[in-house]
Design an enzyme around this catalytic site. Structure first.
Site, PDB file in Angstrom:
ATOM      1  N   ARG A  24      29.818  46.893  42.992  1.00  0.00           N
ATOM      2  CA  ARG A  24      30.417  46.066  43.651  1.00  0.00           C
ATOM      3  C   ARG A  24      32.026  46.457  43.689  1.00  0.00           C
ATOM      4  O   ARG A  24      32.969  45.650  43.725  1.00  0.00           O
ATOM      5  CB  ARG A  24      30.573  44.594  43.020  1.00  0.00           C
ATOM      6  CG  ARG A  24      29.149  43.828  43.210  1.00  0.00           C
ATOM      7  CD  ARG A  24      28.943  43.278  44.601  1.00  0.00           C
ATOM      8  NE  ARG A  24      27.793  42.608  44.607  1.00  0.00           N
ATOM      9  CZ  ARG A  24      27.826  41.273  44.762  1.00  0.00           C
ATOM     10  NH1 ARG A  24      28.890  40.633  44.609  1.00  0.00           N
ATOM     11  NH2 ARG A  24      26.846  40.471  44.731  1.00  0.00           N
ATOM     12  N   ARG A  28      35.423  41.317  47.529  1.00  0.00           N
ATOM     13  CA  ARG A  28      36.341  40.222  47.885  1.00  0.00           C
ATOM     14  C   ARG A  28      37.663  40.480  46.871  1.00  0.00           C
ATOM     15  O   ARG A  28      38.700  40.139  47.242  1.00  0.00           O
ATOM     16  CB  ARG A  28      36.008  38.976  47.675  1.00  0.00           C
ATOM     17  CG  ARG A  28      35.101  38.653  48.786  1.00  0.00           C
ATOM     18  CD  ARG A  28      34.390  37.246  48.280  1.00  0.00           C
ATOM     19  NE  ARG A  28      33.356  37.602  47.246  1.00  0.00           N
ATOM     20  CZ  ARG A  28      32.395  36.723  47.081  1.00  0.00           C
ATOM     21  NH1 ARG A  28      32.006  35.727  47.553  1.00  0.00           N
ATOM     22  NH2 ARG A  28      31.303  37.158  45.981  1.00  0.00           N
ATOM     23  N   ARG A  37      36.295  41.856  56.239  1.00  0.00           N
ATOM     24  CA  ARG A  37      35.403  40.625  56.245  1.00  0.00           C
ATOM     25  C   ARG A  37      35.645  39.473  57.170  1.00  0.00           C
ATOM     26  O   ARG A  37      34.714  38.975  57.941  1.00  0.00           O
ATOM     27  CB  ARG A  37      35.231  40.271  54.895  1.00  0.00           C
ATOM     28  CG  ARG A  37      34.439  38.913  54.403  1.00  0.00           C
ATOM     29  CD  ARG A  37      32.948  39.363  54.390  1.00  0.00           C
ATOM     30  NE  ARG A  37      32.147  38.174  53.834  1.00  0.00           N
ATOM     31  CZ  ARG A  37      32.072  36.947  54.364  1.00  0.00           C
ATOM     32  NH1 ARG A  37      32.325  36.869  55.530  1.00  0.00           N
ATOM     33  NH2 ARG A  37      31.234  36.208  53.728  1.00  0.00           N
ATOM     34  N   ASP A  74      23.344  45.116  51.102  1.00  0.00           N
ATOM     35  CA  ASP A  74      23.017  44.238  50.145  1.00  0.00           C
ATOM     36  C   ASP A  74      21.598  44.235  49.853  1.00  0.00           C
ATOM     37  O   ASP A  74      20.826  44.371  50.837  1.00  0.00           O
ATOM     38  CB  ASP A  74      23.248  42.602  50.610  1.00  0.00           C
ATOM     39  CG  ASP A  74      23.094  41.635  49.216  1.00  0.00           C
ATOM     40  OD1 ASP A  74      24.252  41.441  48.538  1.00  0.00           O
ATOM     41  OD2 ASP A  74      22.093  41.126  49.122  1.00  0.00           O
ATOM     42  N   TYR A 150      14.535  36.356  44.922  1.00  0.00           N
ATOM     43  CA  TYR A 150      15.468  35.556  45.815  1.00  0.00           C
ATOM     44  C   TYR A 150      14.386  34.952  46.986  1.00  0.00           C
ATOM     45  O   TYR A 150      14.757  34.100  47.371  1.00  0.00           O
ATOM     46  CB  TYR A 150      16.489  36.358  46.178  1.00  0.00           C
ATOM     47  CG  TYR A 150      17.505  36.581  45.280  1.00  0.00           C
ATOM     48  CD1 TYR A 150      18.597  35.528  45.135  1.00  0.00           C
ATOM     49  CD2 TYR A 150      17.551  37.814  44.381  1.00  0.00           C
ATOM     50  CE1 TYR A 150      19.769  35.909  44.510  1.00  0.00           C
ATOM     51  CE2 TYR A 150      18.604  37.851  43.622  1.00  0.00           C
ATOM     52  CZ  TYR A 150      19.621  36.796  43.499  1.00  0.00           C
ATOM     53  OH  TYR A 150      20.614  37.098  42.622  1.00  0.00           O
TER      54      TYR A 150
END
Ligand code: CP3
Length: 342
Positions: A24, A28, A37, A74, A150
Site C-alpha cells: 500500500r 491516502r 483520487r 485492488d 469478500y
C-alpha cells in the site's frame, strides 16, 4: 545490464542492504495520491483509468526511491471483472452483492475478463515504460480464498462466518468458486506478465482464518496451481506468496507452492520463518505498520531486528501488512534511510 535488486533477491541472492518496497505504498497517506483520487472521484474509476493509475503507482517511487512499483489496482477488481457488482462505500470499504448459492456462481462470466482488465493491463505497460533499470514492477492478484471471502460475505468481516459456512456446509459449491477464481487468477496474472510485470504477488490476507485441512485445500492447493502454471508459461517471472497469519503452516505453503518469495506478517518471527522455509526463498517483510506510524524508537528497533535476522539471507524489506492512512510520509522517508544504511 545490472539485475534489479528485487529480482536478485527473488533469485535467492542475499542482496545487502536488502531491496525495499511497502505494501500500500500508494494511497491516502500521500497528499499527491489524495489529489488524484479527488480528480478521479471514484476508486474504481481510478483503478480503470490508465493515466491516473500509472501516476499514483509511480508517486511513491518518485518520492521515496523504493526498489519496486506495485501496480495500483485492488484485489477486488477480479470479481468486478467477472461481473459481480462492486462499489467502494466512502469511508467504509468494499461492498458486493453476496454470493451465496449456485445461481450466483453461475452468473459470473469469465468471458468478460479480457475486456474488463484491458485498462489495468494498459496501466501495467505504462508503468513499466516509465521505470528505470533498477526498479522492478510488481503485478498482483488476491488469492482465491481471500477474494472468495469478500465475494461470499459481500464486504469485509471479522470472522468470515458466511464463507466458512459455505466451505463446511456446501463444500462442492465452495470448491467450484475457488476453482473458478484459481483459473481466472492464472489468466489475469499471466496477462499482467505479458503487459510488463516482472514479479507477481498473491495476497491471501485471510489465509490464517482456516483450520489446517481447509488451509491445504483452499490456500495451498490453489497457490500451488497458480505458481506452477505461471512458472510453465513464464519461466523467468518471480512469484511471491503472502499467506497472511499462516503461522506454522508457512513451511508447508512454501514447499508445496514453490514460490520464489514469501511475505511475512508482523506476527511472524523472521528467524523462525527462515528455519521453516529453508535458505533459498526470499522472505519479505515484516515491520508492523503501526510501528511506522509511531516512528522514533519503535520504528528504529523494529527495523533493526528485521535487518539483524535478514543478514546473509535473501530478503526484501517490507511491512507486515499495508501502510495505514494516518502514516506520516516523513516516517517512510526515515525508514528508507534506516534500511539503506543496512
Ligand atoms: O500496495 C499497493 O500500493 C497496491 C495497491 C493495492 C490496493 N489494495 C489499493 C487500495 C493492493 C495490493 C491492495 C490489496 C488489497 N485490497 C487487499 C490485500 C492486502 C491487504 O491489505 O490485506 C485487500 C484485502 C483489499 C480489499 C480492499 N481494498 C479493502 C478492504 C479496501 C478498503 C479499506 C481501505 O483501506 O480503504 C480497499 C480499498 C483500497 N485498495 C484503497 C487502496 C489505496 C483505498 C481506496 C481509497 O479510498 O482511496
Amino acid at each position: 545490464m545490472s539485475v534489479k535488486p528485487i529480482l536478485s533477491a527473488l533469485a535467492g541472492e542475499p542482496v545487502w542492504p536488502p531491496p525495499v518496497w511497502l505494501m500500500r505504498q500508494a494511497g491516502r497517506y500521500l497528499p499527491e495520491y489524495r489529489a488524484i483520487r479527488e480528480k478521479a472521484g471514484d476508486f474504481i474509476t481510478l483503478c480503470t483509468s490508465p493515466e491516473w493509475a500509472a501516476e499514483v503507482t509511480l508517486q511513491p517511487v518518485r518520492r521515496f526511491g523504493v526498489d519496486a512499483a506495485i501496480l495500483f489496482s485492488d484485489i477486488l477488481m477480479l470479481p468486478w471483472a467477472l461481473g459481480q457488482g462492486l462499489r467502494f462505500a466512502e469511508g467504509e470499504g468494499p461492498r458486493l452483492p453476496p454470493l451465496r448459492d449456485a445461481a450466483a456462481l453461475a452468473a459470473l462470466d469469465p468471458g468478460r475478463l479480457d475486456g474488463a482488465i484491458a485498462p489495468i493491463l494498459e496501466t501495467v505497460a505504462k508503468v513499466r515504460a516509465a521505470l528505470d533499470d533498477r526498479t522492478a514492477l510488481i503485478g498482483f492478484a488476491g488469492a482465491p480464498f481471500t477474494v472468495a471471502c469478500y465475494m461470499v460475505e459481500g464486504r469485509g468481516s471479522s470472522d468470515f462466518a458466511a464463507t466458512k459456512a459455505m466451505a463446511y456446509g456446501d463444500p462442492a459449491l465452495f470448491a467450484a468458486l475457488i476453482d473458478l477464481l484459481t483459473e481466472s487468477t492464472i489468466a489475469y496474472l499471466s496477462a499482467q506478465i505479458l503487459a510488463g510485470a516482472e514479479v507477481v504477488m498473491l495476497f491471501d490476507s485471510w489465509a490464517g482464518m482456516l483450520a489446517p485441512d481447509l488451509f491445504r485445500a483452499h490456500v495451498i492447493a490453489p497457490a500451488a496451481r497458480i505458481a506452477q502454471a505461471l512458472r510453465t508459461r513464464h519461466p523467468t517471472v518471480r512469484r511471491i506468496g503472502f499467506p497472511r497469519l499462516a503461522g506454522m503452516m508457512l513451511g508447508e505453503y512454501a514447499a508445496a507452492t514453490g514460490m520464489d518469495g514469501l511475505g511475512m506478517d508482523s506476527a511472524t518471527d523472521p528467524r523462525a520463518a527462515r528455519a521453516a522455509v529453508g535458505p533459498d526463498i526470499a522472505l519479505q517483510g515484516n515491520l508492523d505498520p503501526l510501528a511506522l506510524v509511531a516512528g522514533g524508537a519503535a520504528q528504529r528497533d523494529g527495523v533493526a531486528a528485521i535487518l539483524a535476522a535478514a543478514r546473509g539471507h535473501p530478503t526484501i524489506f517490507n511491512l507486515g501488512h499495508g501502510i495505514v492512512p494516518h502514516t506520516p510520509p516523513s516516517h517512510v522517508a526515515t525508514l528508507m534511510e534506516q534500511v539503506r544504511a543496512g
